[in-house]
Design an enzyme around this catalytic site. Structure first.
Site, mmCIF file in Angstrom:
data_model
loop_
_atom_site.group_PDB
_atom_site.id
_atom_site.type_symbol
_atom_site.label_atom_id
_atom_site.label_comp_id
_atom_site.label_asym_id
_atom_site.label_seq_id
_atom_site.Cartn_x
_atom_site.Cartn_y
_atom_site.Cartn_z
ATOM 1 N N GLY A 156 -2.725 -3.467 10.198
ATOM 2 C CA GLY A 156 -1.570 -3.232 11.057
ATOM 3 C C GLY A 156 -1.850 -2.447 11.770
ATOM 4 O O GLY A 156 -3.317 -0.985 12.299
ATOM 5 N N ARG A 157 -0.432 -1.838 12.860
ATOM 6 C CA ARG A 157 -0.741 -0.679 13.602
ATOM 7 C C ARG A 157 -2.034 0.561 13.722
ATOM 8 O O ARG A 157 -2.584 0.510 14.064
ATOM 9 C CB ARG A 157 0.127 -0.446 14.017
ATOM 10 N N ILE A 158 -1.599 0.784 12.341
ATOM 11 C CA ILE A 158 -2.508 2.565 11.644
ATOM 12 C C ILE A 158 -3.559 1.980 11.398
ATOM 13 O O ILE A 158 -5.074 2.601 11.792
ATOM 14 C CB ILE A 158 -1.481 3.407 10.569
ATOM 15 N N SER A 238 -0.730 6.234 3.225
ATOM 16 C CA SER A 238 0.375 5.318 3.307
ATOM 17 C C SER A 238 1.340 5.826 2.548
ATOM 18 O O SER A 238 2.266 6.531 3.081
ATOM 19 C CB SER A 238 -0.419 3.715 3.157
ATOM 20 N N ARG A 239 1.389 5.251 1.220
ATOM 21 C CA ARG A 239 2.213 5.454 -0.095
ATOM 22 C C ARG A 239 1.682 5.987 -1.223
ATOM 23 O O ARG A 239 0.756 5.185 -1.856
ATOM 24 C CB ARG A 239 3.543 4.738 0.137
ATOM 25 N N GLU A 268 5.371 12.122 -5.215
ATOM 26 C CA GLU A 268 5.909 13.642 -5.261
ATOM 27 C C GLU A 268 7.157 13.972 -5.041
ATOM 28 O O GLU A 268 7.851 12.814 -4.937
ATOM 29 C CB GLU A 268 5.180 13.218 -3.676
ATOM 30 N N HIS A 286 2.033 15.232 3.289
ATOM 31 C CA HIS A 286 3.312 13.839 3.500
ATOM 32 C C HIS A 286 3.441 14.279 4.590
ATOM 33 O O HIS A 286 4.177 14.689 5.182
ATOM 34 C CB HIS A 286 4.028 13.637 2.179
HETATM 35 C C1 DGY Z 1 6.898 7.040 7.548
HETATM 36 O O1 DGY Z 1 6.584 7.740 8.766
HETATM 37 O O2 DGY Z 1 6.877 7.013 6.529
HETATM 38 C C2 DGY Z 1 5.853 8.765 7.323
HETATM 39 O O3 DGY Z 1 5.484 8.239 5.794
HETATM 40 C C3 DGY Z 1 7.441 9.536 6.982
HETATM 41 O O4 DGY Z 1 7.995 9.299 5.539
#
Ligand code: DGY
Length: 328
Positions: A156-158, A238-239, A268, A286
């Site tokens: 995707g974008r990132i 990401s997460r 986290e 993060h």
């Molecule tokens: C997002 O924008 O999702 C970043 O991880 C900040 O929570």
């Protein structure tokens, strides 16, 4: 009685965004940056028309407790904290902040990759620890990024931002995404689409760029780590829960893969104690989108989304479009 809508801003937020709200809404601002417990959030949201949230869990129970609520504007691009189906049932719009943090987050992902490859965390601790007494030919040897293969999980974008940076380092870039990009986009970014398994097998650096959802929780666990090269480095911006953190810690400890660069963690702010002990993990708390300019742009966008919804308009970054039909 005031006719202004009431908005709760749940966390510390850059001042320009608060200024944008001031005078337009009745503001309840949790400026001390403490994350509210669910009962406090429910109590303070009870008479609110809008919420500007960061990571707060928006559940059925919260929505039941806040009958006037019309919008939850997430001040983040990730929205795994929102139960969008419940929000739609309650007629509440959900929004997020895509676009404005793409490059900043891709910069950080690239920095994690470089930091892990060139052992910058260890190097910094070495110098600070007063160990730098003599230059040595094999001191803190790392691995090259240039001409290596970068595997992207998610394009995707990132992910695309990461690909653009990687081509500047003469990397070969392969990716897997449930939605394959068009041939034109693949050509533009100089990337090759491969199977998910081949991303694991071929990557020297594997960088994760998928949102957290039921289908991506533990997308990377022990079986996937076992497919990777023993020399490979995993990067996650990401997460946290996309990676099975305990499995990753074991893999790093046992040399199944060589290293990791991590900005996010499964539980986290807690970090697996094994990861904390391992020198081959380069970590950040993060901070993917954490530049002054980007955090301000995100907050401004969250406020714009919130005000648009409260003005009866369709917010620019609406997530649950089906809510529009439900609200008619
Ligand atoms: C997002 O924008 O999702 C970043 O991880 C900040 O929570």
């Amino acid at each position: 009685m005031s006719t202004q809508p009431k908005v709760l801003v749940t966390r510390k937020t850059p001042p320009p965004a608060i200024e944008l709200l001031t005078g337009r809404v009745l503001l309840d601002y949790n400026s001390d940056d403490r994350r509210m417990a669910p009962d406090e959030l429910a109590r303070r949201a009870a008479d609110c028309d809008g919420l500007i949230a960061i990571g707060d869990k928006i559940t059925d129970a919260l929505l039941d407790a806040a009958p006037k609520l019309r919008v939850v504007a997430n001040n983040s691009v990730g929205y795994d904290n929102l139960d969008l189906a419940a929000m739609t049932r309650h007629g509440v719009m959900g929004t997020h902040t895509p676009g404005v943090l793409t490059d900043t987050t891709a910069d950080l992902a690239f920095a994690l990759m470089m930091g892990a490859a060139r052992r910058l965390g260890e190097a910094d601790r070495y110098v600070r620890g007063g160990h730098f007494k003599v230059w040595s030919v094999d001191l803190l040897l790392g691995v090259d990024i240039h001409h290596a293969t970068l595997g992207l999980l998610g394009f995707g974008r990132i992910g695309r931002g990461m690909a653009r940076r990687a081509t500047g380092f003469d990397m070969r870039v392969i990716y897997f995404d449930e939605q394959r990009a068009s041939p034109e986009v693949e050509k533009e970014y100089g990337v090759e689409c491969v199977s998910k398994e081949d991303v694991f097998r071929q990557a020297d650096f594997l960088s994760i760029h998928v949102p957290l959802m039921p289908s991506t929780r533990h997308l990377v666990g022990a079986p996937e780590l076992a497919m990777m090269k023993r020399t490979a480095i995993l990067v996650n911006s990401s997460r946290g829960p996309v990676v099975h953190e305990a499995a990753l810690a074991e893999a790093l400890k046992n040399g199944v893969i060589a290293g990791a660069g991590l900005d996010v963690f499964e539980f986290e702010p807690n970090v697996d104690p094994i990861l904390m002990e391992l020198p081959n993990v380069f970590m950040a708390p993060h901070i993917g989108s954490a530049t002054r300019a980007t955090r301000t742009a995100m907050a401004m966008l969250a406020v714009e989304n919130c005000l648009a919804a409260l003005d009866g308009k369709t917010p620019p970054n609406l997530l649950n479009r089906d809510v529009l039909a439900a609200r008619r």
